[in-house]
Design an enzyme around this catalytic site. Structure first.
Site, PDB file in Angstrom:
ATOM      1  N   ASP A 301       0.861  -1.172   0.000  1.00 36.99           N
ATOM      2  CA  ASP A 301       0.000   0.000   0.000  1.00 36.99           C
ATOM      3  C   ASP A 301       0.908   1.235   0.000  1.00 36.99           C
ATOM      4  O   ASP A 301       2.127   1.134   0.156  1.00 36.99           O
ATOM      5  CB  ASP A 301      -0.981  -0.002   1.177  1.00 36.99           C
ATOM      6  CG  ASP A 301      -2.217   0.847   0.859  1.00 36.99           C
ATOM      7  OD1 ASP A 301      -2.169   1.635  -0.114  1.00 36.99           O
ATOM      8  OD2 ASP A 301      -3.233   0.740   1.566  1.00 36.99           O
TER       9      ASP A 301
HETATM   10  C1  BGC Z   1      -4.982   3.240  -0.102  1.00 39.99           C
HETATM   11  C2  BGC Z   1      -5.130   2.207  -1.178  1.00 39.99           C
HETATM   12  C3  BGC Z   1      -4.998   2.855  -2.513  1.00 39.99           C
HETATM   13  C4  BGC Z   1      -3.622   3.510  -2.578  1.00 39.99           C
HETATM   14  C5  BGC Z   1      -3.301   4.126  -3.920  1.00 39.99           C
HETATM   15  C6  BGC Z   1      -3.720   4.069  -0.282  1.00 39.99           C
HETATM   16  O1  BGC Z   1      -3.684   5.145   0.575  1.00 39.99           O
HETATM   17  O2  BGC Z   1      -4.991   2.598   1.154  1.00 39.99           O
HETATM   18  O3  BGC Z   1      -6.371   1.558  -1.061  1.00 39.99           O
HETATM   19  O4  BGC Z   1      -5.167   1.930  -3.543  1.00 39.99           O
HETATM   20  O5  BGC Z   1      -3.576   4.516  -1.600  1.00 39.99           O
HETATM   21  O6  BGC Z   1      -4.032   5.237  -4.188  1.00 39.99           O
END
Ligand code: BGC
Length: 774
Positions: A301
């Site tokens: 993530d």
């Molecule tokens: C979120 C993810 C997301 C990623 C990319 C993160 O902060 O937890 O779910 O896909 O950002 O945008």
């Protein structure tokens, strides 16, 4: 196009030549199980890998964000830095670059400058639509309609691919039982089975059955794992669950996603029992890659590798990189630690090059499957970008999905459906003429103020002779948030306490035959980082509601929200309540379809609605405890100031007609552990309208080597039943439905007695019993 194609011929040619000489299927694949791998692709992957230097391999494991649209702490590196890396072929993927022109530009940099010209894969959070916006995932799950869920995902994929992107970070299959958690809006709610089937439908919609087609995209099951169990509903918070909860509740939707061939997984920010998921080898290597035999890749993530330092699990960046790669996190999203340290770590033998190869192989595999090696620009088609996004056809599907997602919570006086010939209607509330809130959070390219508002929907539905009085009454909107602005502004700043709009709203209510009251949450009260300790009506909405109700009892609440809210007062007083979530582009039209009876509501809650925030986390499939109930004493598992039951239970939802369930029958009363039982039930539409019903089957394993929930959803069927008609619905209960992760750490059916219930919600009372024999 020909010129562009010439750019990537060298690598493809070499790859093919090498693939002829080299015929081995790598050991790693045997380790991970390779039964379902495409041999031709594997040969190509291996031959590309053979050409790669270590820095290029590591590059494939690096993902950068375009500067705009960051979804976490903003990227620490400059555009120039990223450009240099792209030129050197040291980036495998980009996220948040969104248009054919920008994607072509970025891909060109790699094709023109890098040594091996390995195409980038472009990713974006397409959570509930790209530009045509569908209901938020929690809302859409309320449809319990897997066909429409699959269809909206496939339209989202088509639009995404038409803008040059090949990969979405969806579906989120995190179980979430806590209304305080802002990201509850992104999944299918509190239940494992519902999350499993909805997740698979979304994956099938995104990926279709051929990833190389230009109208399908790679999906991503996230967040692996346990993210929705954050303590106190506070986003990113610690998760303390044991093996039982992990295996029986949280992992099944992920396993189903892996079996459905989801291309990628994303790990999660949280720790579980002291280990951040990003650094969790058991989860990522043992369970996912080895145990489930899954051959896709895991993206971290946003910044989650580096965050292991803040967790107190890694000493520094280098240590974080070492832990993450060894634990099976294949791609580093925005932590910048793989590129900085993996080479040294390999030289120091702290990370083996074999593991790096395994990760790179996984990334290359997807690039081959998507056809990016055949043509890195294959998704870059200006004409498709013009013609295949936000079309009339897609909006019609959005309307269909939206109306099916609405849940009728209350209709005591049969105020609904409304006649289209009413003389007067007051449309009141901060969300009544709001064209933006219905798009919800995570709205990708949904344009600011582009949704159909409730007021517009009502106007489209009624004739000229109906007088409509509109009053806003209260403020709830974020005034200046336009497309492209940072959606991570703090919402509390916008909690408005101005009561000056209430008198005019009361006047409007006095003049009208019925009041449609659109209240709830701002779109940005839910989503990432939007945890709340209060889940009632922000601002002066409650005051507005009470003032309006004092002068007109015919109030229909149109509730818009991304989480279960505390609506206890409204539920006690208002005659009619429609749960309308954030329904997307066609919101107002879909709401009018239901309000005026063109569509008979069929949605059911995917999550329990509490009586108050104090009951959270709240879910139907709880354990019995040793002290489940006592009428006389306080010393039982309950509250002294509130019932422990929800206001509205999981699976609940009314229709404009009524259904009666009878004759629950099992074809036998005893089975072996591998046997199966046929269940049948008669359902009669006892009202005057045709309607759809979601028939739900629950079981309880009364005694186990581990305690079992008091009820578990195991199957459901949604079907249309005509007024007066009786239908027989059949289910099969087999080992698949009865087994659980037992004390032996295996999925087993244990002998003993079981209850089975079939009904229209999780309070179903029609019960039968059977025994599984030794
Ligand atoms: C979120 C993810 C997301 C990623 C990319 C993160 O902060 O937890 O779910 O896909 O950002 O945008």
């Amino acid at each position: 196009m020909l010129k562009k194609n010439l750019l990537f011929i060298p690598i493809l040619l070499i790859a093919i030549i090498l693939s002829c000489i080299e015929n081995h299927i790598s050991d790693e694949k045997t380790v991970n199980g390779s039964s379902n791998l495409d041999k031709e692709i594997e040969k190509k992957v291996d031959s590309v890998l053979n050409l790669m230097q270590l820095n290029e391999k590591i590059g494939q494991l690096v993902q950068y964000s375009g500067k705009w649209n960051a979804t976490g702490p903003s990227s620490s590196k400059s555009d120039q830095y990223k450009l240099d890396k792209l030129k050197k072929g040291e980036v495998g993927s980009m996220l948040n670059i969104t248009s054919v022109a920008s994607i072509r530009e970025t891909q060109k940099i790699v094709m023109e400058h890098s040594r091996l010209k390995i195409p980038l894969i472009f990713a974006y959070d397409v959570i509930h639509g790209y530009k045509t916006i569908f209901p938020i995932p929690l809302g859409e799950s309320a449809s319990w309609d897997l066909d429409i869920i699959k269809q909206t995902a496939s339209v989202a994929a088509k639009e995404t691919a038409a803008s040059g992107i090949q990969w979405t970070f969806a579906p989120m299959v995190d179980i979430s039982r806590d209304a305080r958690w802002g990201r509850i809006m992104e999944g299918a709610g509190e239940d494992t089975y519902l999350n499993t089937v909805v997740g698979v439908a979304r994956i099938q919609g995104f990926q279709g059955n051929d990833l190389s087609k230009t109208n399908t995209i790679a999906a991503c099951a996230k967040h692996f794992a346990g993210y929705g169990f954050a303590e106190a509903g506070r986003d990113y918070n610690t998760v303390n669950i044991g093996d039982n909860e992990l295996h029986n509740t949280i992992l099944p939707p992920f396993k189903a996603a892996a079996e459905a061939g989801v291309a990628t997984f994303m790990n999660s920010f949280n720790e579980i029992d002291g280990i951040p998921s990003t650094g969790n080898k058991v989860l990522q290597r043992e369970i996912l890659k080895s145990g489930w035999n899954w051959n896709g890749f895991v993206v971290s993530d946003w910044g989650s590798i580096k965050e292991m330092i803040a967790h107190g699990y890694a000493e520094d960046n280098k240590h974080a990189a070492e832990i993450a790669l060894n634990a099976g996190s294949d791609m580093d999203m925005e932590s910048y630690v793989y590129e900085a340290h993996l080479e040294d770590l390999v030289n120091e033998e702290k990370v083996s090059e074999q593991l790096i190869d395994d990760s790179v192989r996984r990334v290359l595999r997807l690039k081959f499957e998507l056809g990016l090696f055949d043509d890195p620009f294959k998704y870059c088609n200006d004409e498709r970008e013009e013609t295949e996004i936000y079309t009339e056809e897609h909006l019609a599907i959005a309307r269909d999905g939206a109306k099916k997602s609405i849940v009728l919570l209350k209709n005591e006086t049969n105020l609904l459906p409304l006649s289209k010939n009413l003389k007067s209607i007051a449309v009141i509330g901060p969300l009544a003429d709001d064209k933006d809130t219905p798009l919800g959070n995570w709205r990708a390219k949904g344009e600011y103020n582009s949704a159909v508002s409730v007021l517009e929907g009502v106007k489209h539905a009624v004739g000229e002779h109906t007088k409509i009085y509109y009053e806003k009454g209260a403020e709830l909107t974020i005034p200046t948030l336009k497309s492209g602005q940072n959606q991570f502004l703090h919402p509390l700043k916008f909690n408005n306490s101005d009561t000056s709009g209430i008198p005019a709203a009361v006047e409007a209510a006095k003049k009208a035959e019925v009041v449609i009251m659109a209240i709830g949450e701002n779109a940005y009260q839910t989503g990432e980082g939007r945890s709340q300790t209060e889940i009632g009506f922000f601002g002066v909405q409650q005051q507005l509601l009470e003032a309006v109700y004092a002068v007109n009892k015919n109030v229909i609440i149109v509730l818009m929200n991304g989480r279960p809210m505390d609506i206890s007062w409204a539920a006690n007083h208002m005659p009619s309540i429609l749960e309308c979530w954030f329904l997307g582009s066609e919101s107002g039209n879909a709401i009018a379809d239901v309000m005026f009876g063109d569509y008979n509501p069929s949605g059911k809650l995917p999550v329990s609605f509490p009586r108050s925030v104090g009951q959270e986390p709240l879910y139907y499939n709880q354990k019995n405890t040793g002290r489940p109930y006592s009428q006389k004493h306080v010393t039982f598992s309950g509250y002294t100031d509130s019932p422990k039951t929800p206001l509205y239970p999981f699976g609940y939802g009314l229709s404009y007609t009524t259904f009666e369930y009878e004759n629950l029958k099992l074809d036998k009363s005893e089975i072996s552990r591998s046997g199966e039982i046929k269940v049948s039930i008669e359902i009669t539409n006892t009202g005057y309208r045709d309607g759809e019903e979601v028939v739900q089957l629950y079981i309880r394993d009364l005694f186990g080597s581990l305690t079992r929930p008091i009820k578990e959803l195991k199957d459901f069927k949604k079907l249309m039943i005509k007024a007066g008609e009786t239908k027989i619905v059949n289910f099969t209960i087999n080992a698949e439905k009865l087994k659980f992760y037992t004390v032996n750490k295996k999925w087993e059916v244990e002998p003993g007695d079981f209850n089975v219930w079939v009904g229209g919600d999780s309070n179903a009372t029609l019960k039968a019993t059977f025994t599984v024999l030794e």
